[in-house]
Design an enzyme around this catalytic site. Structure first.
Site, PDB file in Angstrom:
ATOM      1  N   GLU A   1      44.373 151.068  46.079  1.00  0.00           N
ATOM      2  CA  GLU A   1      45.349 149.974  46.064  1.00  0.00           C
ATOM      3  C   GLU A   1      45.858 149.770  44.644  1.00  0.00           C
ATOM      4  OE1 GLU A   1      43.891 146.457  48.047  1.00  0.00           O
ATOM      5  OE2 GLU A   1      43.724 147.503  49.951  1.00  0.00           O
TER       6      GLU A   1
ATOM      7  N   HIS B   1      49.406 133.800  48.550  1.00  0.00           N
ATOM      8  CA  HIS B   1      48.382 134.631  49.195  1.00  0.00           C
ATOM      9  C   HIS B   1      46.966 134.291  48.735  1.00  0.00           C
ATOM     10  CE1 HIS B   1      46.814 138.238  51.068  1.00  0.00           C
ATOM     11  NE2 HIS B   1      46.351 138.693  49.924  1.00  0.00           N
TER      12      HIS B   1
HETATM   13  P1  FAD Z   1      37.757 131.523  53.922  1.00  0.00           P
HETATM   14  O1  FAD Z   1      37.491 132.806  54.589  1.00  0.00           O
HETATM   15  O2  FAD Z   1      39.176 131.131  53.747  1.00  0.00           O
HETATM   16  O3  FAD Z   1      36.991 130.402  54.782  1.00  0.00           O
HETATM   17  C1  FAD Z   1      37.160 129.039  54.515  1.00  0.00           C
HETATM   18  C2  FAD Z   1      36.316 128.223  55.479  1.00  0.00           C
HETATM   19  O4  FAD Z   1      36.288 126.870  55.050  1.00  0.00           O
HETATM   20  C3  FAD Z   1      36.789 128.199  56.913  1.00  0.00           C
HETATM   21  O5  FAD Z   1      35.673 128.290  57.764  1.00  0.00           O
HETATM   22  C4  FAD Z   1      37.404 126.812  57.068  1.00  0.00           C
HETATM   23  O6  FAD Z   1      37.358 126.317  58.386  1.00  0.00           O
HETATM   24  C5  FAD Z   1      36.471 126.030  56.164  1.00  0.00           C
HETATM   25  N1  FAD Z   1      37.017 124.751  55.686  1.00  0.00           N
HETATM   26  C6  FAD Z   1      38.087 124.532  54.882  1.00  0.00           C
HETATM   27  N2  FAD Z   1      38.246 123.208  54.684  1.00  0.00           N
HETATM   28  C7  FAD Z   1      37.257 122.581  55.360  1.00  0.00           C
HETATM   29  C8  FAD Z   1      36.901 121.229  55.548  1.00  0.00           C
HETATM   30  N3  FAD Z   1      37.590 120.211  55.023  1.00  0.00           N
HETATM   31  N4  FAD Z   1      35.813 120.961  56.315  1.00  0.00           N
HETATM   32  C9  FAD Z   1      35.098 121.936  56.891  1.00  0.00           C
HETATM   33  N5  FAD Z   1      35.412 123.246  56.749  1.00  0.00           N
HETATM   34  C10 FAD Z   1      36.466 123.558  55.994  1.00  0.00           C
HETATM   35  N6  FAD Z   1      40.776 139.868  50.090  1.00  0.00           N
HETATM   36  C11 FAD Z   1      40.194 141.072  49.920  1.00  0.00           C
HETATM   37  O7  FAD Z   1      39.266 141.213  49.110  1.00  0.00           O
HETATM   38  N7  FAD Z   1      40.621 142.146  50.642  1.00  0.00           N
HETATM   39  C12 FAD Z   1      41.634 142.071  51.543  1.00  0.00           C
HETATM   40  O8  FAD Z   1      41.977 143.055  52.196  1.00  0.00           O
HETATM   41  C13 FAD Z   1      42.265 140.811  51.737  1.00  0.00           C
HETATM   42  N8  FAD Z   1      43.289 140.683  52.609  1.00  0.00           N
HETATM   43  C14 FAD Z   1      43.793 139.429  52.848  1.00  0.00           C
HETATM   44  C15 FAD Z   1      44.765 139.270  53.844  1.00  0.00           C
HETATM   45  C16 FAD Z   1      45.234 138.000  54.150  1.00  0.00           C
HETATM   46  C17 FAD Z   1      46.293 137.841  55.233  1.00  0.00           C
HETATM   47  C18 FAD Z   1      44.760 136.875  53.434  1.00  0.00           C
HETATM   48  C19 FAD Z   1      45.275 135.500  53.752  1.00  0.00           C
HETATM   49  C20 FAD Z   1      43.810 137.040  52.432  1.00  0.00           C
HETATM   50  C21 FAD Z   1      43.318 138.305  52.140  1.00  0.00           C
HETATM   51  N9  FAD Z   1      42.339 138.483  51.171  1.00  0.00           N
HETATM   52  C22 FAD Z   1      41.778 139.718  50.981  1.00  0.00           C
HETATM   53  C23 FAD Z   1      41.725 137.333  50.493  1.00  0.00           C
HETATM   54  C24 FAD Z   1      40.380 137.021  51.175  1.00  0.00           C
HETATM   55  O9  FAD Z   1      40.527 137.185  52.576  1.00  0.00           O
HETATM   56  C25 FAD Z   1      39.899 135.623  50.879  1.00  0.00           C
HETATM   57  O10 FAD Z   1      39.963 135.361  49.510  1.00  0.00           O
HETATM   58  C26 FAD Z   1      38.455 135.442  51.353  1.00  0.00           C
HETATM   59  O11 FAD Z   1      38.337 135.816  52.711  1.00  0.00           O
HETATM   60  C27 FAD Z   1      38.020 134.006  51.156  1.00  0.00           C
HETATM   61  O12 FAD Z   1      36.770 133.832  51.767  1.00  0.00           O
HETATM   62  P2  FAD Z   1      36.086 132.400  51.712  1.00  0.00           P
HETATM   63  O13 FAD Z   1      34.818 132.530  52.472  1.00  0.00           O
HETATM   64  O14 FAD Z   1      36.047 131.923  50.328  1.00  0.00           O
HETATM   65  O15 FAD Z   1      37.088 131.424  52.491  1.00  0.00           O
HETATM   66  C1  SIN Z   2      46.337 143.594  51.326  1.00  0.00           C
HETATM   67  O1  SIN Z   2      45.758 144.208  52.211  1.00  0.00           O
HETATM   68  O2  SIN Z   2      47.437 143.914  50.882  1.00  0.00           O
HETATM   69  C2  SIN Z   2      45.685 142.388  50.760  1.00  0.00           C
HETATM   70  C3  SIN Z   2      44.532 142.774  49.946  1.00  0.00           C
HETATM   71  C4  SIN Z   2      44.090 141.653  49.081  1.00  0.00           C
HETATM   72  O3  SIN Z   2      44.747 140.626  49.041  1.00  0.00           O
HETATM   73  O4  SIN Z   2      43.062 141.814  48.419  1.00  0.00           O
END
Ligand code: FAD
Ligand code: SIN
Length: 565
Positions: A116, A341
């Site tokens: 990437e 994003h």
């Molecule tokens: P999240 O997975 O966002 O989970 C947040 C949690 O908090 C959820 O369960 C939600 O319900 C809970 N929550 C929020 N507020 C409250 C509240 N007030 N009370 C109770 N619960 C709450 N990153 C990569 O490394 N590789 C990728 O390929 C990639 N692709 C992506 C594609 C997309 C479309 C997106 C949007 C992001 C992508 N990212 C990628 C970024 C990555 O997915 C996120 O940064 C990561 O998944 C965040 O994980 P997290 O556990 O911190 O939060």
């Molecule tokens: C993507 O698949 O382009 C998103 C990957 C990332 O946000 O890390």
């Protein structure tokens, strides 16, 4: 009245990759995982497409991964945290494999590695082609289901952190669930509540990503940092009828496999913008697409070279999204726009995930470990969620063994906030999204930021004037989300206004170059007056949360000192 009793659970706010990793590594300590959604499969995690970066190839090394991470961060990445992430990456992947994660493999059984943007090596592993996040969520949730120490509560909206009467130590969490208000005592709280992409009109994030956890930490006056840095993905599908919900992502892996950006005349334009053409750093590509979109010139992604090279099996989610919106990428390039994003900013943590508040840890997108700096390297965030979820758990486990966790089960005098009318809150949230897209978009300027600061003050007054309603979960959620954005947007605006330079994802039209005077992180704390921000410029990158800058460097938003031009 308070009394000592058995240890309350560790409360983990969030059921994404970070929260579930922390919960699993905390076993056998009792853990309660909260998710505001009806399903535990929530947040950004299940939507992740490209994959997870880790130095797994023979030719690769953690030091090379760390160097790429530092280079992407445009001068603001903490090199020691980047090294830690890269070195612990392979072990986190091994843990996920042991939990049953079905990563894609080559014909000879090795993990398939993709490349990437801004990675010097092919080091991104994936599952089900572009369905990595779905598999990560399913794998972790299956493991959670067979871990008796973890209790999961869906439809449980965390509203505020509850501190002791002196505001120094965390005691628990105020929750709204279908039964009404609940005060949950906690031996420790782990914020794993994800990002805040829903603060922008165009976003790849799901609707629940409204920065609630970051806002709770802000109201508790925890130190936050890097708030001005929101990463825009260059290729979200331009869906006309999105109705303000998330825009489907067209993964960067497509461009890694040969997909090409085209202007309205069908001309590939990225080679004229950057030597790496379509694989230039994400902020560069996003601005190149964004400037055409802003001039009313549509941009398209031609997926055909990628589909021809790697086959449709590599991109099932992308193809599903295209078909759902009436596009056939096998015959015609599809329209794209940049979309908010990933938020590089968050709650300041150290290498153990400790925040500046005793009893509060943070991991995943809500945290600011310092690893992403001004621009996150693609596919580093799932890795960060896994590595730091585990680190947070290790630190809490140590604290439990040393008897340093909170044991207070009884919490006196919590003031329950008044929930406001849901429809009014949703209208305010939408107004804030328009404001953020305008003032805190791909490009910003001082006048726009200052005008937005005034506009938020007006929206805040409208919020306070909304009629009070009984706290149903639906109204409560709309109210919490509007309140989160009203807490955070002034802090983002203050940080973006203060950073009078362009660096990484923060591009100021009135200060188009990076400036040495700003080659440091901005640490921010909510001020004591409404919508004010205390900005603490940390000149070292360590940002030790327990030792903030001396009080003389604190100042309210209205009197932010200017650095010499
Ligand atoms: P999240 O997975 O966002 O989970 C947040 C949690 O908090 C959820 O369960 C939600 O319900 C809970 N929550 C929020 N507020 C409250 C509240 N007030 N009370 C109770 N619960 C709450 N990153 C990569 O490394 N590789 C990728 O390929 C990639 N692709 C992506 C594609 C997309 C479309 C997106 C949007 C992001 C992508 N990212 C990628 C970024 C990555 O997915 C996120 O940064 C990561 O998944 C965040 O994980 P997290 O556990 O911190 O939060
Ligand atoms: C993507 O698949 O382009 C998103 C990957 C990332 O946000 O890390």
């Amino acid at each position: 009245m308070t009394h000592s009793s058995p240890l309350p659970p560790v409360v983990v706010i969030g059921s994404g990759a970070a929260g579930l990793s922390a919960a699993l590594s905390l076993a056998p300590l009792p853990v309660m995982v909260l998710s505001k959604t009806a399903s535990l499969t929530a947040g950004s995690t299940p939507w992740a497409q490209g994959g997870i970066a880790a130095a797994l190839a023979e030719a690769d090394q953690p030091a090379l991964h760390a160097a790429d991470t530092v280079s992407a961060g445009a001068g603001l990445t903490d090199g020691s945290i980047a090294a830690l992430l890269a070195h612990e990456g392979p072990r986190a992947i091994a843990r996920l494999l042991a939990q049953g994660m079905p990563f894609d493999r080559t014909s000879d059984g090795r993990l398939a590695l993709a490349r990437e943007a801004a990675h010097g090596q092919a080091r991104v592993i994936h599952a089900g082609g572009d369905s990595t996040g779905r598999h990560v969520a399913a794998t972790l949730l299956a493991e959670v289901a067979s871990t008796p120490s973890i209790t999961c509560c869906s439809d449980s909206l965390a509203v505020d952190l509850i501190l002791d009467p002196h505001g120094n130590n965390l005691r628990g969490v105020l929750i709204l669930d279908p039964t009404g208000w609940r005060i949950q005592p906690a031996s420790a709280v782990v914020l794993a509540s994800g990002g805040m992409g829903m603060a922008w009109r165009e976003t790849t994030n799901p609707p629940e990503n409204t920065g609630d956890g970051l806002a709770m930490a802000a109201r508790a006056r925890a130190l936050l940092a890097d708030l001005e840095f929101m990463q825009f993905h260059p290729t979200a599908l331009a869906v006309a009828d999105s109705d303000g919900s998330r825009l489907p992502l067209l993964t960067e892996a497509l461009r890694g496999s040969g997909a090409v950006l085209l202007d309205r005349d069908g001309v590939a334009f990225m080679a004229a913008e950057h030597p790496l053409a379509d694989l230039a750093p994400r902020d560069v590509v996003a601005r190149a697409v964004g400037k055409r979109a802003a001039a009313g010139q549509p941009v398209f992604l031609d997926l055909r070279p990628a589909l021809a090279r790697d086959g449709a099996d590599h991109f099932p989610q992308v193809l599903e999204s295209c078909r759902a919106h009436g596009f056939d990428p096998f015959t015609t390039p599809v329209p794209v726009v940049p979309a908010a994003h990933y938020h590089m900013g968050g709650v300041v943590t150290d290498h153990r995930g400790r925040t500046s508040l005793s009893g509060l840890w943070a991991c995943g997108e809500v945290a600011c470990t310092g690893v992403h700096g001004a621009n996150r390297l693609a596919s580093n965030s799932l890795l960060e969620a896994l590595v730091f979820g585990d680190r947070v758990a290790a630190d809490i486990t140590l604290a439990a063994a040393d008897g340093r966790l909170n044991r207070e089960m009884a919490i006196a005098a919590v003031s329950i906030p008044a929930v406001r009318d849901g429809a009014g809150c949703r209208a305010l949230r939408d107004a804030l999204r328009v404001l953020c897209s305008r003032a805190l978009g791909l490009v910003r300027d001082g006048d726009g930021l200052r005008a937005a600061i005034d506009e938020v003050a007006r929206l805040d007054q409208q919020f306070s004037a909304l009629p009070r309603v009984a706290p149903s979960l639906a109204d409560g959620q709309a109210w919490v989300e509007a309140r989160s954005l009203l807490t955070l947007v002034p802090l983002l605006l203050a940080s973006a206004e203060h950073r009078q330079e362009s660096r990484g994802a923060h591009c100021r039209l009135d200060h188009p170059q990076p400036r040495e005077a700003f080659c440091h992180r901005l640490t921010v704390r909510q001020g004591r007056t409404p919508r004010s921000a205390e900005i603490l410029p940390l000149h070292g990158l360590a940002g030790e949360p327990s030792n903030p800058a001396p009080a003389s460097t604190l100042f309210p938003l209205q009197s932010v000192p200017r650095s010499p031009a």
